[in-house]
Design an enzyme around this catalytic site. Structure first.
Site, PDB file in Angstrom:
ATOM      1  N   HIS A 168      26.676  29.431  79.748  1.00  0.00           N
ATOM      2  CA  HIS A 168      25.729  29.866  78.841  1.00  0.00           C
ATOM      3  C   HIS A 168      25.667  28.878  77.602  1.00  0.00           C
ATOM      4  O   HIS A 168      26.761  28.279  77.539  1.00  0.00           O
ATOM      5  CB  HIS A 168      25.919  31.222  78.198  1.00  0.00           C
ATOM      6  CG  HIS A 168      24.639  31.756  77.372  1.00  0.00           C
ATOM      7  ND1 HIS A 168      24.475  31.266  76.255  1.00  0.00           N
ATOM      8  CD2 HIS A 168      23.392  32.229  77.761  1.00  0.00           C
ATOM      9  CE1 HIS A 168      23.400  31.679  75.748  1.00  0.00           C
ATOM     10  NE2 HIS A 168      22.642  32.339  76.774  1.00  0.00           N
ATOM     11  N   GLU A 181      17.640  27.329  81.148  1.00  0.00           N
ATOM     12  CA  GLU A 181      17.413  28.022  79.648  1.00  0.00           C
ATOM     13  C   GLU A 181      17.504  26.725  78.916  1.00  0.00           C
ATOM     14  O   GLU A 181      18.343  26.355  78.452  1.00  0.00           O
ATOM     15  CB  GLU A 181      18.492  28.787  79.406  1.00  0.00           C
ATOM     16  CG  GLU A 181      18.708  30.097  80.241  1.00  0.00           C
ATOM     17  CD  GLU A 181      19.280  31.156  79.346  1.00  0.00           C
ATOM     18  OE1 GLU A 181      18.686  32.273  79.238  1.00  0.00           O
ATOM     19  OE2 GLU A 181      20.585  31.054  79.354  1.00  0.00           O
TER      20      GLU A 181
HETATM   21  P1  PGA Z   1      16.573  34.708  74.151  1.00  0.00           P
HETATM   22  O1  PGA Z   1      18.217  34.323  74.813  1.00  0.00           O
HETATM   23  O2  PGA Z   1      15.897  35.581  75.005  1.00  0.00           O
HETATM   24  O3  PGA Z   1      16.977  35.515  72.823  1.00  0.00           O
HETATM   25  O4  PGA Z   1      15.989  33.387  73.737  1.00  0.00           O
HETATM   26  C1  PGA Z   1      18.342  34.185  76.149  1.00  0.00           C
HETATM   27  C2  PGA Z   1      19.657  33.705  76.449  1.00  0.00           C
HETATM   28  O5  PGA Z   1      20.152  32.943  75.455  1.00  0.00           O
HETATM   29  O6  PGA Z   1      20.128  34.003  77.650  1.00  0.00           O
END
Ligand code: PGA
Length: 248
Positions: free
Chosen positions: A87, A158
């Site tokens: 992550h 992401e």
């Molecule tokens: P968020 O986080 O939905 O608050 O943007 C997503 C993540 O970090 O997995």
């Protein structure tokens, strides 16, 4: 396979009691819940339909003299089926692709499904390097893996600049999180192609400020098999409505 809504709670909530309450409000068949380690057993018990996930693991899959670490085998023994690896908040603490690759292997070795997170930071996107960055993140991990079959590995794209909790040096951003899902599809297509050229099969998630307003849009893209949700997954009422939105 149905598209999945994944709830990454990060370092929340404060107590086991709150974790149980949130788990019960998030309990649906197409949901995976990722609580902090201490709450895994209680959340496992509270969930009747949703699946249990963990937010990280150590690269040695079994046991060993690693103070403070948690193994894939230990996670599996308390009912965990999915695990988030690499992550952006771990990468920000210094976790490198090589370590991430070892963690993905550890997960696969005991039958946990890894959610491999990739994504560029704002400066990289602005410099036109998003594809190059994501390509390297993905290639480093995949090059060390045995062949993985469909459903054994998820890649969560992401864009770090779209994650709701990413701190930005200035308040001004050239890109907004609202534009991110549409902008992501092209990159996800690129990754799908890249993965297919090395005979791998993975599923793709999108993550970054997914909420009640945009969850339908995200689930509407054929290229995307689900969403990794942070902030909105901590708001029981909103997350409950998101579950309904994607189930109808
Ligand atoms: P968020 O986080 O939905 O608050 O943007 C997503 C993540 O970090 O997995």
């Amino acid at each position: 396979m149905k598209k999945l809504l994944m709830a990454n709670w990060k370092m929340n909530p404060k107590t086991e009691k709150e974790a149980i309450r949130l788990a019960k409000a998030s309990d649906a068949a197409n949901v995976v819940v990722y609580p902090p380690f201490p709450f895994l057993p209680a959340v496992a018990k509270a969930l009747k339909k949703a699946t249990l996930g963990a937010q990280d693991l150590f690269w040695e899959a079994e046991t060993g003299p690693y103070t403070g670490e948690v193994s894939a085998r230990e996670l599996k023994s308390v009912g965990v089926e999915y695990v988030i690896i690499g992550h952006s908040s771990r990468r920000a603490l210094g976790e490198k692709d090589e370590v991430i690759a070892k963690k993905v292997q550890a997960a696969l070795s005991v039958g946990l499904v890894p959610i491999l997170c990739v994504g560029e930071v704002l400066e990289e996107r602005e410099a036109g390097r998003a594809q190059e960055v994501v390509d390297k993140q993905l290639r480093t991990v995949l090059s060390q893996l045995p062949l993985v079959a469909h459903g054994q590995l998820f890649v969560a794209y992401e864009p770090v600049w779209a994650i709701s909790t990413t701190p930005h040096s200035s308040g001004l951003q050239s890109l907004s999180a609202e534009e991110a899902p549409a902008k992501s599809v092209e990159l996800i297509r690129y990754m799908q192609h890249m993965v297919s050229t090395i005979q791998m099969e993975t599923k793709f998630l999108y993550g970054g400020s997914v909420n009640l307003k945009n969850v339908q849009e995200v689930f509407g893209y054929d290229e995307i098999d689900g969403a990794l949700v942070g902030g909105a997954s901590l708001k029981a009422a909103e997350f409950g409505k998101m579950i309904k939105e994607v189930s109808t």
